[in-house]
Write a protein that holds these residues in place. Structure first.
Motif: not given
Lengths: 219, 227
Positions: B6-12, B181-189, B196-208
């Motif tokens: 579900n789309q969390p209310a807090a997610l931009q 290996v394990g070097c990327v901290t953020r992915v802008y798409t 990104t990090g050792p605990n997996g992938v979280t989403v900061r904001e979505t576009f469209g």
């Protein structure tokens, strides 16, 4: 022993077949075109060349490769939009390639000049460029052992030399010049200008003359 | 949040996918004032168009310069003053030049705050593949990519989320040869910003798209980043 020579032909005359030759430059910036042309004319072949790239366009290192004088390239970035001479030789199996991450290339050259027997670095760990190499975990990070990169000869370009062989460079044309000067047994420098001893501010000298063997002024 | 899909209310969320320039503007906005930054060749170079004087960012180019200015034009073009992409550039007041080993010590020694790179793929744990397709007959060229990936304090990736064929470039494990290996901290798409990090992938904001729609495209578990 420092020599000032009159022509680029005299400067490169001692380079033998089978030599390892470091050539300064990043792309065309700092590439000693006149010394490379003289190396081509002197006929030395079966060379191992160390450079960041593998030649661009139809000049300098690219022509040396096209003429089949280079047996092996040690570089970080051979493939460019205008690296057609290297591309053709590589695809024909007529040139060997040792691909080195750029920071490892620079540090291996620096290590050779500084008498370092090798070093561990995280760069390349876990990648195909570390295959077959010794690795260790240091401070919690995987690291790869890299060896020094020596050369028989370095061909580099600087802006100005003084009478003691001290060098200054110009902007980003400095790139590999200072570390190659230290890493090679015999360092040949082309400069735009030669000033008398004392003509360079000692505080601003980038390469001390102890690393330099031959200097030639190129118009 | 009742469920991950579900789309969390807090997610931009923005109404449309981001174009290249909007993405560059977003990356530029996220760079902390006073940072030392290396922008990779290609799309990351666009970020420099959106850095403001107030941010006081110092740009590094691996061929031996801090304090790089905009691309040179006209009489300012100087063959001795180029960037890592071999494009003529300018110098800003306070610039410095140094040789290649010093330049890579700046990267490898952890002195750069951020580098921004393009990528073919990023894995769920931040592995980066951006230098070689591994295709038979392809001439490999690595340049400074591995040094940047392992040396900078933060590694930001800028890329489209999907390949031309519609496959996600965020993957469980990279199939292209690795850069680091394990070097990327953020992915802008174009469709979302991922952390990104050792605990997996979280989403900061979505576009469209919503988080649920994004999850349909990406084959690794996504959760909303805690703001």
């Amino acid at each position: 022993m420092l020599n000032f020579v009159d022509t680029v032909q005299d400067a490169v005359a001692g380079i033998k077949d089978g030599s390892t030759v470091m050539i300064g430059g990043f792309g065309n910036a700092g590439q000693p075109f006149e010394l490379i042309d003289a190396l081509m004319d002197c006929g030395a072949t079966d060379l191992t060349v160390v450079n960041n790239n593998a030649g661009q366009g139809d000049q300098g290192l690219a022509l040396l490769i096209r003429k089949g004088r280079v047996r092996k390239m040690i570089c970080s970035f051979p493939r460019q939009s205008d690296s057609w001479h290297f591309d053709a030789k590589y695809k024909a199996g007529e040139i060997e390639l040792e691909l080195v991450p750029q920071g490892n290339l620079a540090e291996r050259i620096r290590a050779a000049g500084a008498g370092i027997g090798g070093f561990f670095t995280p760069t390349g760990y876990g990648t195909m460029l570390a295959e077959g190499k010794e690795t260790r975990i240091i401070d919690g990070r995987g690291q790869v052992f890299e060896t020094p990169l020596h050369a028989d000869v370095a061909l580099i370009k600087a802006l100005t030399a003084d009478g003691r062989g001290n060098l200054v460079y110009r902007k980003t044309a400095r790139n590999f010049g200072p570390i190659m000067a230290a890493a090679a047994k015999h360092t040949i420098v082309q400069v735009s200008d030669i000033v008398p001893t004392g003509g360079l501010d000692p505080e601003n000298v980038v390469t001390p003359g102890i690393y330099v063997n031959s200097i030639v002024k190129v118009a | 949040m009742s469920s991950e899909t579900n789309q969390p209310a807090a997610l931009q969320s923005a109404p449309e996918p981001l174009g290249r320039d909007d993405l560059a503007r977003l990356v530029a906005r996220d760079i902390a004032p006073g940072s030392f930054v290396n922008l990779g060749i290609g799309q990351p170079t666009l970020v420099s168009n959106y850095l403001t004087a107030e941010q006081n960012i110092t740009l590094h180019t691996e061929n031996g310069m801090l304090g790089m200015g905009p691309a040179a034009e006209g009489d300012a073009i100087d063959g001795d003053l180029i960037n890592a992409g071999k494009i003529p550039v300018t110098e800003l007041p306070g610039a410095s030049y140094f040789h290649h080993a010093d330049s890579f010590a700046i990267m490898r020694g952890g002195h750069l705050d951020i580098c921004v790179l393009g990528a073919f793929q990023v894995s769920a744990t931040g592995d980066l593949a951006n230098w070689h397709t591994g295709a038979p007959g392809a001439i490999p060229a690595v340049g400074g990519a591995m040094d940047l990936a392992t040396g900078a304090k933060d590694v930001f990736v800028m890329m489209t989320l999907l390949t031309r064929e519609g496959a996600s470039k965020i993957v469980e494990a990279c199939t292209y040869p690795l850069t680091g290996v394990g070097c990327v901290t953020r992915v802008y798409t174009d469709k979302a910003v991922f952390l990104t990090g050792p605990n997996g992938v979280t989403v900061r904001e979505t576009f469209g798209c919503t988080l649920a729609e994004l999850q349909e495209l990406v084959p690794v578990p996504l959760t909303a980043a805690v703001p």
